[in-house]
Design a protein around this motif. Structure first.
Motif, short mmCIF file in Angstrom:
data_model
loop_
_atom_site.label_atom_id
_atom_site.label_comp_id
_atom_site.label_asym_id
_atom_site.label_seq_id
_atom_site.Cartn_x
_atom_site.Cartn_y
_atom_site.Cartn_z
N ARG A 105 1.04 -1.38 0.20
CA ARG A 105 0.13 -0.04 -0.01
C ARG A 105 0.85 1.18 0.02
O ARG A 105 0.50 2.07 -0.77
CB ARG A 105 -1.12 -0.01 1.18
N PRO A 106 1.86 1.37 0.88
CA PRO A 106 2.51 2.66 0.81
C PRO A 106 3.25 3.05 -0.58
O PRO A 106 3.18 4.05 -1.12
CB PRO A 106 3.83 2.51 1.78
N LEU A 107 3.94 2.03 -1.38
CA LEU A 107 4.43 2.32 -2.48
C LEU A 107 3.14 2.52 -3.67
O LEU A 107 3.24 3.32 -4.62
CB LEU A 107 5.34 1.17 -3.21
N LEU A 108 2.32 1.68 -3.63
CA LEU A 108 1.10 1.93 -4.50
C LEU A 108 0.47 3.49 -4.43
O LEU A 108 -0.24 3.93 -5.21
CB LEU A 108 0.00 0.93 -4.48
N THR A 109 0.35 3.81 -3.01
CA THR A 109 -0.13 5.17 -2.99
C THR A 109 0.80 6.39 -3.44
O THR A 109 0.44 7.20 -3.94
CB THR A 109 -0.34 5.33 -1.32
#
Length: 345
Positions: A105-109
């Motif tokens: 989630r952090p990288l995709l966000t």
């Protein structure tokens, strides 16, 4: 001994339960107010209002000449708004967080926010085509539709999004407050630095702040898409791992050589013992220096040894003698009559 600081660097056993931000009424109100501010700046520049006049006054004031001692420091400080260096730094931190928390989630966000930034800011830049202060041609003009690409300020919008994403992904309210203050200070400083250097108008910076804030406020609308993308990526990774595991060749089991049993001849002698000893040690006498001969000798030694043949029977008739028969040369007894002759009385 390990302390709590180093223990926090370990990978968590399972993904933490972090509540994703939702599009609340408060956030919707902020989004609407920021959007109205964004549109107001665009209209003010299009009609060449007082905001354009303020842009020219600040540019002609030439802040870099008023405070030249700040120029060397601000040349480095403005790098905090460049897309390449800031994206690498923030992506490194969020990549470590993704590994530690077992989530993408952090990288995709971060990727979603940068994609929205490029699309929204880039479209307005190319659509309005405003020239920068160093390339202005007419005093008091808005310098629109002249082939430029500085409205809104990309450095300012990138600083708001890149550093603001850290506050957006914070796991505790306290960390969110601190990171929000840090990101606001960095983005304000980057925007004012571009005005000081003379690469942007003041209205460019105002629109850049609004553009970056709009992206951060709109991110909760993209959370379902981010979740579905994460699930799909993890499923593809598992399929790839399974296929790779099936394609890996299985190493063959080691083959243990079976011992060769040599039959013992009747009355075995020293020669037989020598052959058996040579077969057990892998060497055959008389074959030193000749590997081919040694191989043939071992193969010959593996065959069973035939026993010696019994001597043949002596020459002559093998039929046993009969007691009631007389020898052919004997004179006793009548002789066999000659065919066709008279019979003796």
């Amino acid at each position: 001994m390990r302390t709590d600081i180093f223990a926090r660097l370990d990978r968590e056993p399972e993904p933490p339960k972090i509540e994703t931000p939702r599009m609340s009424r408060h956030r919707i109100a902020l989004f609407g107010g920021t959007l109205a501010f964004y549109l107001a700046i665009v209209v003010a520049v299009l009609v060449s209002s007082w905001l354009v006049a303020l842009d020219w006054k600040v540019m002609l004031f030439r802040p870099y000449q008023q405070w030249p001692e700040l120029h060397a420091f601000l040349d480095y400080y403005v790098v905090l708004g460049q897309r390449g260096p800031t994206a690498v730094m923030v992506a490194s931190w969020l990549g470590w967080r993704s590994w530690r928390q077992h989530t993408l989630r952090p990288l995709l966000t971060l990727g979603t926010s940068l994609l929205l930034l490029n699309l929204s800011v880039g479209a307005v830049k190319l659509g309005l085509g405003r020239l920068g202060p160093h390339y202005a041609t007419q005093i008091g003009s808005a310098e629109l539709f002249a082939g430029g690409d500085i409205f809104p300020s990309g450095h300012t919008a990138n600083a708001v999004v890149t550093w603001g994403i850290l506050a957006y992904l914070a796991t505790t309210p306290r960390a969110r407050r601190y990171l929000s203050a840090v990101s606001a200070f960095v983005s304000l400083g980057v925007g004012l630095t571009t005005v000081y250097i003379g690469t942007h108008w003041l209205s460019d910076v105002l629109l850049g702040w609004a553009a970056g804030l709009l992206i951060l406020l709109a991110l909760p609308w993209f959370e379902p898409l981010i979740t579905r993308t994460e699930v799909w990526i993890l499923a593809v990774r598992e399929q790839w791992r399974n296929r790779r595991g099936l394609r890996e060749p299985v190493p063959p089991a080691p083959v243990t050589p079976e011992p060769v049993l040599l039959p013992q001849p009747l009355g075995g002698g020293a020669a037989t013992e020598g052959v058996q000893g040579a077969a057990s040690t892998g060497q055959v006498p008389g074959t030193a220096g000749h590997p081919g001969a040694a191989t043939r000798a071992r193969a010959h030694a593996a065959h069973p040894v035939r026993p010696e043949r019994t001597p043949p029977a002596p020459a002559g008739s093998r039929r046993p003698p009969h007691a009631d028969r007389s020898p052919r040369n004997s004179s006793a007894g009548p002789s066999r009559p000659v065919a066709g002759g008279p019979v003796a009385p």
